[in-house]
Every structure is written in structure tokens, then in C-alpha cells.
Design an enzyme around this catalytic site. Structure first.
Site, PDB file in Angstrom:
ATOM      1  CG  ASP A  88      25.360  33.279   5.776  1.00 14.96           C
ATOM      2  OD1 ASP A  88      24.177  33.871   6.188  1.00 14.96           O
ATOM      3  OD2 ASP A  88      25.163  32.226   5.620  1.00 14.96           O
ATOM      4  CD  GLU A 153      19.522  31.515   8.137  1.00 12.06           C
ATOM      5  OE1 GLU A 153      18.726  31.577   8.282  1.00 12.06           O
ATOM      6  OE2 GLU A 153      19.565  31.743   6.529  1.00 12.06           O
ATOM      7  CG  HIS A 213      25.065   0.517 -25.975  1.00 16.91           C
ATOM      8  ND1 HIS A 213      23.696   0.520 -25.888  1.00 16.91           N
ATOM      9  CD2 HIS A 213      26.463   1.207 -26.942  1.00 16.91           C
ATOM     10  CE1 HIS A 213      23.829   0.985 -27.264  1.00 16.91           C
ATOM     11  NE2 HIS A 213      25.018   1.196 -27.422  1.00 16.91           N
ATOM     12  NE  ARG A 328      11.728  25.044   3.807  1.00 18.48           N
ATOM     13  CZ  ARG A 328      12.526  26.326   4.195  1.00 18.48           C
ATOM     14  NH1 ARG A 328      12.650  26.465   5.455  1.00 18.48           N
ATOM     15  NH2 ARG A 328      13.398  25.929   3.419  1.00 18.48           N
ATOM     16  CB  SER A 399      13.824  27.310   8.455  1.00 13.21           C
ATOM     17  OG  SER A 399      13.290  26.379   7.552  1.00 13.21           O
ATOM     18  CG  HIS A 427      16.667  31.338  -1.216  1.00 12.61           C
ATOM     19  ND1 HIS A 427      16.548  30.201  -0.100  1.00 12.61           N
ATOM     20  CD2 HIS A 427      16.715  32.825   0.255  1.00 12.61           C
ATOM     21  CE1 HIS A 427      16.642  30.207   0.633  1.00 12.61           C
ATOM     22  NE2 HIS A 427      17.424  31.626   0.680  1.00 12.61           N
TER      23      HIS A 427
END
Ligand code: BES
Ligand code: ZN
Length: 457
Positions: A88, A153, A213, A328, A399, A427
């Protein structure tokens, strides 16, 4: 091995044209509209595993995308490799920034450009061709191999842990081999011995039933965009430390040996800033850039959405605001524990003026291994033979959630040998893979099986 390497060299052009077919399938796991493409890509991979001579090839269903499986178990007494990769890919937006269409692979200046070229189709294809070369030249492999290719993944491997748990015996192996990481730099091949883990959450705030508004209501009704910005600002202090209580409790400190080893790596901060267009680096004080990205946990905003963002101006008090936030993690932080602490903190800092929803998305555990094991050493020799250079040992900031599962559930060590480069735009728009490294990677993979075959079990 000479015959095999000759075969790989002779077939160089064919590999590229075949890889283009794999890269043409838009197997974007994050987008439901591409479900059929992901399935088609799994089938393509299964067909390829059959073509190169693997046996028992099958698409193993999961509640999500299927796992592609194939094996060759004819090397009696030799070690068994469990090869893992993913078919993928990430979404392609912003599409306008691609110089050639993401699913029409194009070679320019020695690089092949396409979504998935580096992450991870190019790198799984490298191993497919290494297996093929052994099979075509010798009719066999020097090792036993079980291949599993995942289709989820990039969305957190949600179904893979269960799959592995349910197929423990079938997946038994001596070593896991993965090529889904980068080399340290151009000309510096590497073996990765650590990955960060991940927790991913979405925060939604609502301040009113509909947009209002901003003249009539502004000043009396909370603006969720503003509240969200304040909440996010409250997540780190000025030194870059994450303020979630307990966030650092389980963090394993860097060893002096690691710090010294990393300080000798050919890393040039000036060049790094130039390569990525970064005006000035930031991060926790007392840590170098490599230490910050490899060995320290982070909290990042991956996306923000609220209010009017079109051309011109609109006076509006947005009803809602949303943020995607991920952390992370490093050894020994546990994703569930960190997610809980984060959610508790978010609830604490959210004012009563907004309705808050925190949704946990995917995640994964961090991973680290000692690199003195014989399989890692065997990989070192294979890379040295394939690339003509001794590899360096690195950790990575990215990761791969399944690696810790392999270690914990199957008790198998992993060898991570990647040939992508840090600036391959994984990415991002214009993802690419160096054609020369792809080719050397096929040779190094073929040599890796040979080296592993000689490791005493
Ligand atoms: N190939 C990457 C992981 C990676 C990135 C390894 C950089 C080494 C260096 C992988 O496909 C990936 O992007 N993983 C996701 C996992 C997440 C969705 C759970 C990541 O790191 O964001
Ligand atoms: Zn990947």
C-alpha cells in the site's frame, strides 16, 4: 554467486519496466475510494510471487486488506527468512506539486519518480527480483523464505498483529528481513537497528451549533480555532519539552556509546538545512539533530482545519476546529499508556466553552535491537559486497509497527536494510528512488540470502 549477479546486471532494464507496472496501481490504503486498487495490487504481487517461483502463494484475507503470502521451503537445514514489506502507499495530494503523474512512473536523471517508488514498492520489488535471479540461475534458493506483503502499513497495520498472532507456527522463521527504510545518505549504505513508535489522535472542538456571524457573536462565544491553537500551544514548553504529565517516564536514555557513534556519522547540518529548505533547526536543547529524530519522542500537529480558508475574507466565527496530532515514541514508551496520558491532559486543558472529542487513530510500538546478532552481521557483509562500502548502523525516526510484533510474538530478530534516501520524498510529492541503488539493492538482496544461508542456526 557470479552467475546470479551477471543475470541481475543483464536484466537491469527489464526490472525497471516491470517495476513501472507495479507503481501504476494506485494502492492508497487511506482512501476508501481506492479499495479495489489496493486489492488489485495485492493480486499483482501474488502473481509476481508465483512468476518468480514461490510456492503456496495466496491472498490471505483479513478484516481489511489481504496479506499476500508466498514461500519456498526447499533449503533443508538452512535458516528461514521471513520477508516483510508493504504494497500500500500514501495518498498523493497535493497533486499539483508532482512534476509527473504519481502513478505513471517516470525516470529522470537516474531516479524513478512515482508514489511508492521508495516506500515501499520499489524496495519489495528489489527482493522479488533477487529471489527470481536465484531461482532462474540455480532453480533454488540458498535459504528458506516466507514472504508476507501487507496492504495496510500506511494506515497503522491494524489487522496485521492479529494475523501474525493467528499464524504463529506458519510464520516461524530465524530472521525477519525488511527493506522499508532509508540509507543514511547518498553513498552511505546502512542497517537500521531502531525505529520510533507512534500514537495518532484527532481532536475535535465545537463552540456552537453552526458557524456564526463574527460581528454579532464574537467576544461572547468561544472561537474553537482560537481555543485549539491555545491548547496546542500548551502541549510543549519553550524548550520543546512535551508537557503531557508522565510523557517521558519510560523513555530509555541514549547511551554514551550511541551518542559517540552517531557523532562520527557524516552528517552536515548546513547541508541538511539547505536540502530541505529549513531556515533554522529546532528541538529539545542538549540533543543533536540525529538524537532528536532517532532517540527522542515528539509531539507534532499533522493537520489543522477550521474556519474560512478560501480566497478573500469572510467574517465568521467557526463552529468547529479539528487537529490531527501524533506522537513518535521511543523505547520503552507504550502507545496505549501514552495515548491515555495525552487524552487526560487534553481533557484537562480544554475549556468548558467548547465540546471536546478525542479520537484515537492508529499507532505502533517503538523497536530497537542489539546489532551484534549474526544475521545483522551477515547483512553487513552482503551490503558491503553489493554496494562496495561497509554499512553504518543507524536508528530511524519513522515507524514500522509490525517490527516489534515480530520480535515479541514470533521472537525473531529483524534486519532492516533500506536503499531509499532521506530526500526521496516518501509521503510527499515527487517520491522517487535512485535507479542505481535499486539495482545495487537487488544484488545486495541476492547476496543477503547467500550470506544468511551460511549463518549457523
Ligand atoms: N517506510 C516507512 C517507515 C520509515 C520511514 C522507516 C522513514 C524509516 C525511515 C513506513 O512506510 C511509514 O511511513 N510508516 C508510517 C507508520 C504509521 C502510519 C503507523 C510512519 O512512520 O508514519
Ligand atoms: Zn513504508
Amino acid at each position: 554467486m557470479e552467475k546470479i549477479i551477471d543475470f541481475i546486471n543483464v536484466n537491469r532494464d527489464r526490472y525497471l519496466s516491470e517495476l513501472k507496472a507495479l507503481l501504476a496501481i494506485p494502492s492508497i490504503s487511506a482512501l476508501p475510494a481506492h479499495r479495489d486498487d489496493v486489492a488489485r495490487c495485492g493480486e499483482w504481487c501474488a502473481d509476481e510471487l508465483r512468476r518468480i517461483g514461490l510456492q503456496n502463494v495466496a491472498l490471505k484475507p483479513t478484516p481489511g486488506n489481504p496479506v499476500v503470502y508466498g514461500d519456498w521451503l526447499g533449503a533443508d537445514g538452512a535458516p528461514t527468512i521471513l520477508f516483510y514489506g508493504h504494497y500500500d502507499v500514501q495518498p498523493v495530494d497535493p497533486l499539483g506539486l508532482w512534476e509527473s503523474p504519481p502513478f505513471e512512473a517516470t525516470v529522470r536523471d537516474g531516479e524513478i519518480y512515482a508514489r511508492g517508488a521508495a516506500d515501499d514498492k520499489g524496495q519489495i520489488f528489489m527482493h522479488m527480483k533477487a529471489i527470481e535471479a536465484h531461482m532462474k540461475q540455480n532453480g533454488r534458493l540458498p535459504v528458506n523464505i516466507k514472504v508476507i506483503l501487507e496492504g495496510e502499513e500506511e494506515v497503522g497495520s491494524t489487522n496485521l498483529d492479529t494475523f501474525i498472532g493467528e499464524n504463529k507456527a506458519a510464520l516461524a522463521a530465524d530472521v525477519v528481513v525488511i527493506s522499508d527504510s532509508t540509507m543514511f545518505a547518498r553513498g552511505v549504505p546502512s542497517i537500521c537497528y531502531g525505529l520510533r513508535g507512534l500514537v495518532y489522535c484527532q481532536i475535535d472542538l465545537r463552540g456552537s451549533a453552526t458557524d456564526l456571524h463574527s460581528g454579532s457573536f464574537g467576544g461572547a462565544v468561544a472561537n474553537p480555532a482560537f481555543v485549539l491553537a491555545q491548547m496546542i500551544a500548551g502541549m510543549k514548553d519553550r524548550g520543546g519539552h512535551i508537557k503531557v504529565p508522565g510523557f517521558y517516564d519510560e523513555v530509555v536514555p541514549l547511551t554514551e556509546a550511541e551518542r559517540q557513534a552517531w557523532a562520527t556519522l557524516p552528517f552536515n547540518e548546513r547541508q541538511y538545512k539547505k536540502d530541505f529548505g529549513i531556515p533554522k533547526l529546532t528541538g529539545e536543547t542538549d540533543y543533536t539533530t540525529l538524537e532528536r529524530t532517532w532517540a527522542r519522542p515528539t509531539l507534532e500537529v499533522n493537520g489543522l482545519l477550521s474556519g474560512f480558508t478560501g480566497d478573500g475574507a469572510k467574517t465568521v466565527l467557526p463552529a468547529v476546529a479539528m487537529a490531527k496530532i501524533s506522537m513518535r515514541l521511543v523505547p520503552n514508551q507504550d502507545p496505549d499508556t501514552i495515548a491515555r496520558r495525552f487524552e487526560d491532559y487534553v481533557r484537562k486543558i480544554a475549556p468548558k466553552t467548547v465540546e471536546l472529542t478525542v479520537t484515537r487513530m492508529h499507532g505502533g510500538k517503538p523497536w530497537m535491537t542489539a546489532y551484534d546478532n549474526p544475521y545483522v552481521q551477515a547483512a553487513g557483509r552482503a551490503i558491503e559486497r553489493g554496494f562496495g562500502k561497509t554499512p553504518v548502523f543507524t536508528r530511524e525516526g519513522g515507524s514500522i509497527p509490525v517490527v516489534s510484533t515480530f520480535q515479541e510474538v514470533l521472537g525473531v530478530p529483524a534486519v532492516l536494510f533500506g536503499v531509499a534516501l532521506p530526500d526521496d520524498n516518501a509521503h510527499a510529492p515527487n517520491e522517487k528512488l535512485d535507479v542505481g541503488y535499486f539495482h545495487s539493492g537487488i544484488i545486495a538482496s541476492a547476496l543477503l540470502y547467500d550470506e544468511i544461508s551460511r549463518v549457523a542456526k
